[in-house]
Design a protein around this motif. Structure first.
Motif, PDB file in Angstrom:
ATOM      1  N   HIS A   1       0.828  -1.216   0.000  1.00  0.00           N
ATOM      2  CA  HIS A   1       0.000   0.000   0.000  1.00  0.00           C
ATOM      3  C   HIS A   1       0.857   1.259   0.000  1.00  0.00           C
ATOM      4  O   HIS A   1       0.507   2.260  -0.608  1.00  0.00           O
ATOM      5  N   LYS A   2       1.983   1.175   0.720  1.00  0.00           N
ATOM      6  CA  LYS A   2       2.828   2.373   0.884  1.00  0.00           C
ATOM      7  C   LYS A   2       3.865   2.515  -0.226  1.00  0.00           C
ATOM      8  O   LYS A   2       4.721   3.380  -0.149  1.00  0.00           O
ATOM      9  N   ASP A   3       3.811   1.631  -1.204  1.00  0.00           N
ATOM     10  CA  ASP A   3       4.868   1.609  -2.222  1.00  0.00           C
ATOM     11  C   ASP A   3       4.360   2.233  -3.530  1.00  0.00           C
ATOM     12  O   ASP A   3       3.734   1.549  -4.345  1.00  0.00           O
ATOM     13  N   PRO A   4       4.625   3.529  -3.734  1.00  0.00           N
ATOM     14  CA  PRO A   4       4.096   4.179  -4.946  1.00  0.00           C
ATOM     15  C   PRO A   4       4.675   3.575  -6.227  1.00  0.00           C
ATOM     16  O   PRO A   4       4.009   3.515  -7.260  1.00  0.00           O
ATOM     17  N   GLN A   5       5.915   3.090  -6.133  1.00  0.00           N
ATOM     18  CA  GLN A   5       6.550   2.485  -7.316  1.00  0.00           C
ATOM     19  C   GLN A   5       5.778   1.237  -7.763  1.00  0.00           C
ATOM     20  O   GLN A   5       5.590   1.000  -8.950  1.00  0.00           O
ATOM     21  N   LEU A   6       5.300   0.471  -6.778  1.00  0.00           N
ATOM     22  CA  LEU A   6       4.540  -0.746  -7.101  1.00  0.00           C
ATOM     23  C   LEU A   6       3.226  -0.381  -7.797  1.00  0.00           C
ATOM     24  O   LEU A   6       2.861  -0.991  -8.805  1.00  0.00           O
TER      25      LEU A   6
END
Length: 280
Positions: free
Chosen positions: A232-237
């Motif tokens: 959830h916290k991974d904008p790259q993902l």
């Protein structure tokens, strides 16, 4: 058995040339594919000789020794147990943790995978010996993308193997209590989370090959319950999944136009869509 004794003696002889030793290991690998032959290796101490071959300073001998071991361990519990007792796991991890040619690491990783699969006791030892850290360093080295995919596949297999063993035990009572107890002591998911595998796996989606992405997507799915907050916290993902969604949407449309209703790209698109849905 006599052939294997001869090959082990040839490999172990100080009078054999490097070429002869490699040829002996190459031939031995052919024989140990059969379970009975692999178990025969135990009866005359041949397995330990090959395990000790991992200590060689000659990269090719390390590579071929690992090749033989990978074949011997495969779905062969007796050999796996003997290998753990003979120090194979430590030796394999040391090779993966040190500077070695990629070809050596490939075969050593193959042997490690064969040793760990369906052997929860080895999986416990692997975690205790810092195996996840070793694999993490391995996938973060430059030029090891081919190994990264194999590592991710191994992790997926281990996560799902434990899950299936526990599910099967509940449903059928067929799993032996001892083996089930061993699986319960394999604290793999917490280890993966602590060692940063949520992020590492997510970032491997950047690999260009479709089959690599497929393996990574599978693993992301298997880690979802453990890694959800990280994802959830991974904008790259999120960006990567959105980009892949568009790419595979286009490829799946082409498949459909070509008459393939249940095509490969459509399947990948399905994996991406279900991950995105879970992460909303």
């Amino acid at each position: 058995m006599q052939i294997m004794v001869r090959l082990i003696n040839k490999f172990n002889s100080s009078s054999s040339s490097l070429e002869e030793k490699i040829a002996a290991l190459f031939d031995l690998e052919y024989y140990v594919h059969q379970m009975d032959n692999a178990q025969d290796l135990l009866s005359f101490g041949g397995l330990q000789v090959v395990i000790n071959g991992l200590n060689s300073t000659e990269p090719l001998l390390k590579e071929y020794a690992a090749f033989v071991l990978g074949a011997a361990f495969s779905s062969n519990p007796k050999v796996q147990v003997e290998a753990i007792e003979g120090g194979a796991l430590q030796k394999l991890l040391v090779i993966l943790a040190t500077e070695q040619p990629l070809t050596v690491k490939k075969k050593v990783l193959f042997a490690l995978c064969s040793l760990l699969r369906h052997f929860p006791y080895a999986q416990q030892q692997f975690l205790k010996l810092g195996g996840l850290q070793v694999l993490r360093s391995l996938v973060q080295e430059k030029g090891t993308e081919v190994l990264a995919v194999r590592v991710v596949t191994l992790l997926y297999d281990l996560v799902t193997e434990k899950m299936f063993a526990e599910e099967e035990a509940e449903l059928t009572q067929e799993t032996s209590p001892e083996k089930l107890q061993q699986y319960r002591q394999v604290h793999l998911l917490p280890g993966l989370r602590e060692q940063g595998w949520c992020e590492i796996t997510a970032h491997l989606l950047a690999l260009p090959e479709h089959d690599a992405r497929e393996k990574v997507l599978q693993t992301l799915g298997a880690l979802l319950a453990t890694c959800r907050d990280h994802y959830h916290k991974d904008p790259q993902l999120s960006r990567m999944l959105a980009s892949l969604q568009a790419e595979y949407q286009a490829l799946a449309t082409l498949e459909l136009q070509g008459g393939e209703d249940e095509g490969y790209f459509r399947e990948l698109l399905g994996s991406i869509n279900s991950l995105l849905k879970e992460l909303r």
